[in-house]
Design an enzyme around this catalytic site. Structure first.
Site, PDB file in Angstrom:
ATOM      1  NE  ARG A 151      26.532  10.784  -4.793  1.00 39.89           N
ATOM      2  CZ  ARG A 151      26.410  10.700  -5.948  1.00 39.89           C
ATOM      3  NH1 ARG A 151      25.879  11.097  -6.921  1.00 39.89           N
ATOM      4  NH2 ARG A 151      27.393   9.734  -6.607  1.00 39.89           N
TER       5      ARG A 151
ATOM      6  CE  LYS B 141      31.742  -4.349 -24.457  1.00 41.65           C
ATOM      7  NZ  LYS B 141      31.474  -3.459 -25.107  1.00 41.65           N
TER       8      LYS B 141
ATOM      9  N   GLY C 230      29.736   1.790  -9.581  1.00 37.24           N
ATOM     10  CA  GLY C 230      28.121   1.891  -9.631  1.00 37.24           C
ATOM     11  C   GLY C 230      27.259   0.619  -9.422  1.00 37.24           C
TER      12      GLY C 230
ATOM     13  N   GLY D 272      33.362   7.155 -10.680  1.00 32.45           N
ATOM     14  CA  GLY D 272      34.645   7.466 -11.344  1.00 32.45           C
ATOM     15  C   GLY D 272      35.780   7.681 -10.467  1.00 32.45           C
TER      16      GLY D 272
END
Ligand code: AMP
Length: 397
Positions: A37, A198, A355, A378
């Site tokens: 980062r 999921k 991720g 996200g």
């Protein structure tokens, strides 16, 4: 030409530039374990400093929930940042108020200062206008270089844009341009691969992709829910049986939207959920009650590869199997390598993110071969869901 403002639109000389960056680096016992980062923000910082700007860095670290948490101070990041930049980096123990103002006032052009964790103030996450105004007083312009925080409308990502001329930094720009070639204005046919555990966590994703892509490959545990919804016996596999109706609805809407859904036809089936578990290649119609489908099988891999050969664009989130345990990484690895080869030949634009996907592509050794791999978890998913990102929207021309 991008439709958002970039550093090309800014004369930075002598200006105090508030730069929102992502310094939420992984840290163990006060030591940074991965500096990716930090490296990513260097292009923007070097460019501004070379142009003679004063650079004020705004960033968050962890989730202090609006309180001063010494463990979540950004101070330990300063040495690594200074090392990467090749110059000293000053630090102020607050992101607003007299401490920040005084520290920023002492800067001369070509110098850089990092302010303390923006989330030590509760007004940051509430995006409280007076707080954004206080931050804005520190500078002349705002530059957002933190795509990973752009799905949050916080004072330091969105609020500031109401008070200062605002621009995308170079890393943000690269991310937005890559994402736009993935779904914004992609070359067709577009294939999306959605895998992972999921269906329930990726419903919005599936619904959006169905309307924008030509082929939707569903893999991983979530494929089991679709197979069960089609009446197959998935044995002991991970499956959300209560979502059968939702899965049928998704398949029907995909057909209406002329989006082809591609499901596994075979699997690696095992009785134990562990690495090197005894397993067999099984047709998805032939799963025994005590077996789990832990990865896609060779016939599925061949189908996906062949379909991929016809695609011009690939957007990927989520693995095909329980890739953390060998050999149940095989489908993810084989398909990642195939996509990387097509990308290298110039046949495919490949964009991936999230991720687990980044971890899987790292394992496959293709992270640098893909057109773009987004490390923003996200924000990448919300982008794939078709949601406007407040921090990005605010930079539009
Ligand atoms: P997600 O965070 O939703 O992308 O899910 C990623 C996780 O799904 C990884 O930890 C995989 O091990 C897991 N996963 C993928 N396929 C399967 C499967 N067939 N059975 C169980 N877990 C799976």
């Amino acid at each position: 030409m991008s439709d958002f403002k970039t550093l090309d639109d800014l004369d930075a000389k002598g200006k105090t530039c508030l730069v929102r960056v992502d310094l939420n680096v992984p840290m163990t016992e006060g030591k940074i374990t991965d500096t990716t980062r930090i490296e990513r923000i260097l292009p923007t910082l070097h460019e501004l400093l070379e142009k003679g700007a004063k650079v004020v860095l705004l960033a968050h670290f962890g989730r202090p929930n609006g309180k001063v948490e010494p463990k979540m101070s950004l101070k330990p990041v300063v040495p690594a940042l200074a090392h990467a930049l090749g110059m000293p980096v000053a630090f102020a123990t607050d992101s607003v108020g007299p401490i920040a103002r005084e520290a920023v006032a002492g800067l001369v052009p070509g110098e850089v200062i990092l302010l303390e964790n923006t989330r030590f103030h509760p007004c940051e996450e509430k995006n409280n206008p007076p707080h954004a105004k206080d931050l804005a007083q520190l500078g002349d312009v705002f530059i957002n270089d933190a795509f990973s925080a752009a799905h949050r409308a916080h004072a330091s990502t969105e609020g500031l844009t109401h008070y200062l001329p605002s621009y995308a930094g170079r890393t943000m720009q690269a991310e937005l341009e890559a994402l736009s070639s993935g779904l914004g204005n992609p070359a067709h046919p577009v294939m999306a691969i959605v895998g992972g555990a999921k269906v329930s966590s990726k419903l919005e994703l599936l619904q959006n992709l169905m309307t924008s892509v030509d082929m939707l490959v569903i893999g991983g545990g979530m494929a089991n829910t679709f197979l069960a919804a089609k009446g197959m016996d998935v044995g002991n596999s991970l499956c959300e049986h209560d979502l059968a109706e939702t899965a049928r609805h998704i398949m029907a809407s995909a057909a209406e939207n002329k989006c082809e859904i591609i499901l596994p036809v075979d699997a690696l089936a095992a009785k134990a959920f562990k690495a090197h578990a005894e397993h067999r290649v099984a047709d998805v119609n032939d799963i025994q009650s005590d077996e789990m489908m832990l990865d896609a099988g060779p016939a599925t891999i061949a189908i996906v590869k062949a379909k991929l050969d016809t695609a011009k664009t690939l957007v990927w989130n989520g693995p095909f199997g329980a890739f953390e345990m060998k050999p149940f990484d095989s489908a993810t690895m084989a398909i990642a390598q195939h996509a990387a080869n097509l990308t290298q030949k110039g046949q495919l634009t490949s964009v991936a993110g999230g991720g687990d996907t980044v971890a899987a592509l790292n394992l496959a050794g293709v992270r640098d071969t893909f057109t773009y791999v987004s490390t923003a978890g996200g924000a990448f998913l919300e982008w794939m869901e078709g949601k406007p990102l407040p921090g990005v929207r605010a930079l539009e021309k």
